[in-house]
Design a protein around this motif. Structure first.
Motif, PDB file in Angstrom:
ATOM      1  N   ILE A  21       0.834  -1.211   0.000  1.00  0.00           N
ATOM      2  CA  ILE A  21       0.000   0.000   0.000  1.00  0.00           C
ATOM      3  C   ILE A  21       0.864   1.255   0.000  1.00  0.00           C
ATOM      4  O   ILE A  21       0.601   2.201  -0.758  1.00  0.00           O
ATOM      5  CB  ILE A  21      -0.973  -0.005   1.194  1.00  0.00           C
ATOM      6  CG1 ILE A  21      -2.037  -1.071   0.981  1.00  0.00           C
ATOM      7  CG2 ILE A  21      -1.621   1.361   1.375  1.00  0.00           C
ATOM      8  CD1 ILE A  21      -2.943  -1.297   2.169  1.00  0.00           C
ATOM      9  N   LEU A  22       1.890   1.279   0.825  1.00  0.00           N
ATOM     10  CA  LEU A  22       2.773   2.441   0.880  1.00  0.00           C
ATOM     11  C   LEU A  22       3.466   2.675  -0.457  1.00  0.00           C
ATOM     12  O   LEU A  22       3.577   3.809  -0.921  1.00  0.00           O
ATOM     13  CB  LEU A  22       3.812   2.267   1.986  1.00  0.00           C
ATOM     14  CG  LEU A  22       4.681   3.471   2.302  1.00  0.00           C
ATOM     15  CD1 LEU A  22       3.824   4.647   2.738  1.00  0.00           C
ATOM     16  CD2 LEU A  22       5.669   3.131   3.385  1.00  0.00           C
ATOM     17  N   THR A  23       3.883   1.614  -1.110  1.00  0.00           N
ATOM     18  CA  THR A  23       4.505   1.730  -2.423  1.00  0.00           C
ATOM     19  C   THR A  23       3.523   2.304  -3.434  1.00  0.00           C
ATOM     20  O   THR A  23       3.868   3.218  -4.202  1.00  0.00           O
ATOM     21  CB  THR A  23       5.005   0.354  -2.897  1.00  0.00           C
ATOM     22  OG1 THR A  23       5.973  -0.126  -1.967  1.00  0.00           O
ATOM     23  CG2 THR A  23       5.630   0.440  -4.273  1.00  0.00           C
ATOM     24  N   LEU A  24       2.293   1.807  -3.424  1.00  0.00           N
ATOM     25  CA  LEU A  24       1.284   2.303  -4.363  1.00  0.00           C
ATOM     26  C   LEU A  24       0.937   3.772  -4.108  1.00  0.00           C
ATOM     27  O   LEU A  24       0.803   4.559  -5.049  1.00  0.00           O
ATOM     28  CB  LEU A  24       0.024   1.438  -4.291  1.00  0.00           C
ATOM     29  CG  LEU A  24       0.170   0.004  -4.786  1.00  0.00           C
ATOM     30  CD1 LEU A  24      -1.102  -0.788  -4.514  1.00  0.00           C
ATOM     31  CD2 LEU A  24       0.520  -0.015  -6.262  1.00  0.00           C
ATOM     32  N   VAL A  25       0.815   4.148  -2.846  1.00  0.00           N
ATOM     33  CA  VAL A  25       0.481   5.540  -2.507  1.00  0.00           C
ATOM     34  C   VAL A  25       1.595   6.478  -2.949  1.00  0.00           C
ATOM     35  O   VAL A  25       1.332   7.509  -3.586  1.00  0.00           O
ATOM     36  CB  VAL A  25       0.203   5.689  -1.000  1.00  0.00           C
ATOM     37  CG1 VAL A  25       0.165   7.148  -0.590  1.00  0.00           C
ATOM     38  CG2 VAL A  25      -1.109   5.008  -0.632  1.00  0.00           C
ATOM     39  N   PHE A  26       2.827   6.150  -2.646  1.00  0.00           N
ATOM     40  CA  PHE A  26       3.924   7.026  -3.039  1.00  0.00           C
ATOM     41  C   PHE A  26       4.114   7.045  -4.553  1.00  0.00           C
ATOM     42  O   PHE A  26       4.473   8.077  -5.119  1.00  0.00           O
ATOM     43  CB  PHE A  26       5.220   6.657  -2.316  1.00  0.00           C
ATOM     44  CG  PHE A  26       5.366   7.385  -1.021  1.00  0.00           C
ATOM     45  CD1 PHE A  26       5.920   8.646  -0.976  1.00  0.00           C
ATOM     46  CD2 PHE A  26       4.926   6.806   0.152  1.00  0.00           C
ATOM     47  CE1 PHE A  26       6.032   9.342   0.214  1.00  0.00           C
ATOM     48  CE2 PHE A  26       5.037   7.480   1.354  1.00  0.00           C
ATOM     49  CZ  PHE A  26       5.589   8.759   1.378  1.00  0.00           C
ATOM     50  N   VAL A  31       3.348  10.310  -9.416  1.00  0.00           N
ATOM     51  CA  VAL A  31       2.768  10.494 -10.751  1.00  0.00           C
ATOM     52  C   VAL A  31       2.022  11.828 -10.850  1.00  0.00           C
ATOM     53  O   VAL A  31       2.113  12.521 -11.859  1.00  0.00           O
ATOM     54  CB  VAL A  31       1.838   9.310 -11.108  1.00  0.00           C
ATOM     55  CG1 VAL A  31       0.977   9.618 -12.321  1.00  0.00           C
ATOM     56  CG2 VAL A  31       2.662   8.062 -11.341  1.00  0.00           C
ATOM     57  N   ILE A  32       1.298  12.197  -9.796  1.00  0.00           N
ATOM     58  CA  ILE A  32       0.551  13.461  -9.842  1.00  0.00           C
ATOM     59  C   ILE A  32       1.403  14.634  -9.377  1.00  0.00           C
ATOM     60  O   ILE A  32       0.893  15.732  -9.183  1.00  0.00           O
ATOM     61  CB  ILE A  32      -0.769  13.374  -9.050  1.00  0.00           C
ATOM     62  CG1 ILE A  32      -0.516  13.149  -7.566  1.00  0.00           C
ATOM     63  CG2 ILE A  32      -1.693  12.334  -9.627  1.00  0.00           C
ATOM     64  CD1 ILE A  32      -1.765  13.287  -6.708  1.00  0.00           C
ATOM     65  N   LYS A  33       2.689  14.400  -9.199  1.00  0.00           N
ATOM     66  CA  LYS A  33       3.689  15.438  -8.920  1.00  0.00           C
ATOM     67  C   LYS A  33       3.533  16.113  -7.554  1.00  0.00           C
ATOM     68  O   LYS A  33       3.923  17.247  -7.370  1.00  0.00           O
ATOM     69  CB  LYS A  33       3.679  16.514 -10.011  1.00  0.00           C
ATOM     70  CG  LYS A  33       3.807  15.986 -11.409  1.00  0.00           C
ATOM     71  CD  LYS A  33       5.209  15.930 -11.843  1.00  0.00           C
ATOM     72  CE  LYS A  33       5.238  15.658 -13.334  1.00  0.00           C
ATOM     73  NZ  LYS A  33       6.078  14.637 -13.744  1.00  0.00           N
ATOM     74  N   LEU A  34       2.964  15.416  -6.578  1.00  0.00           N
ATOM     75  CA  LEU A  34       2.937  15.938  -5.211  1.00  0.00           C
ATOM     76  C   LEU A  34       4.205  15.562  -4.454  1.00  0.00           C
ATOM     77  O   LEU A  34       4.525  16.176  -3.445  1.00  0.00           O
ATOM     78  CB  LEU A  34       1.712  15.427  -4.452  1.00  0.00           C
ATOM     79  CG  LEU A  34       0.379  16.043  -4.848  1.00  0.00           C
ATOM     80  CD1 LEU A  34      -0.748  15.414  -4.049  1.00  0.00           C
ATOM     81  CD2 LEU A  34       0.391  17.545  -4.641  1.00  0.00           C
ATOM     82  N   VAL A  35       4.875  14.535  -4.932  1.00  0.00           N
ATOM     83  CA  VAL A  35       6.119  14.073  -4.330  1.00  0.00           C
ATOM     84  C   VAL A  35       7.158  14.044  -5.446  1.00  0.00           C
ATOM     85  O   VAL A  35       6.897  13.517  -6.522  1.00  0.00           O
ATOM     86  CB  VAL A  35       5.945  12.666  -3.719  1.00  0.00           C
ATOM     87  CG1 VAL A  35       7.259  12.121  -3.193  1.00  0.00           C
ATOM     88  CG2 VAL A  35       4.904  12.689  -2.621  1.00  0.00           C
ATOM     89  N   SER A  36       8.324  14.600  -5.161  1.00  0.00           N
ATOM     90  CA  SER A  36       9.366  14.588  -6.192  1.00  0.00           C
ATOM     91  C   SER A  36       9.934  13.177  -6.345  1.00  0.00           C
ATOM     92  O   SER A  36       9.771  12.317  -5.475  1.00  0.00           O
ATOM     93  CB  SER A  36      10.483  15.565  -5.830  1.00  0.00           C
ATOM     94  OG  SER A  36      11.240  15.068  -4.754  1.00  0.00           O
ATOM     95  N   ALA A  37      10.612  12.958  -7.437  1.00  0.00           N
ATOM     96  CA  ALA A  37      11.210  11.650  -7.702  1.00  0.00           C
ATOM     97  C   ALA A  37      12.246  11.303  -6.639  1.00  0.00           C
ATOM     98  O   ALA A  37      12.361  10.148  -6.221  1.00  0.00           O
ATOM     99  CB  ALA A  37      11.835  11.632  -9.087  1.00  0.00           C
TER     100      ALA A  37
END
Length: 64
Positions: A21-26, A31-37
């Motif tokens: 779940i954590l992997t899918l959420v991050f 993908v939606i650019k709320l978290v940088s790569a």
């Protein structure tokens, strides 16, 4: 056949479910650019490292 059943049972442990779940959420947040790569890579590395580290430790304990 029993080996496959045991592997599937272990996959459904709380630790595995949380990791997935954590992997899918991050991944979604990335993908939606709320978290940088870079942030995604850091969190993902820690989570996966912890998961596989505890799995390896568990396997060593069961062999001895």
């Amino acid at each position: 056949m029993e080996n496959i059943y045991n592997r599937l049972t272990n996959l459904l442990s709380v630790k595995s479910i949380v990791t997935i779940i954590l992997t899918l959420v991050f991944a979604y947040l990335s993908v939606i650019k709320l978290v940088s790569a870079d942030q995604f890579l850091t969190v993902f590395t820690v989570v996966i490292g912890f998961y596989f580290g505890t799995q390896a430790e568990k396997n060593v304990k069961t062999e001895t």
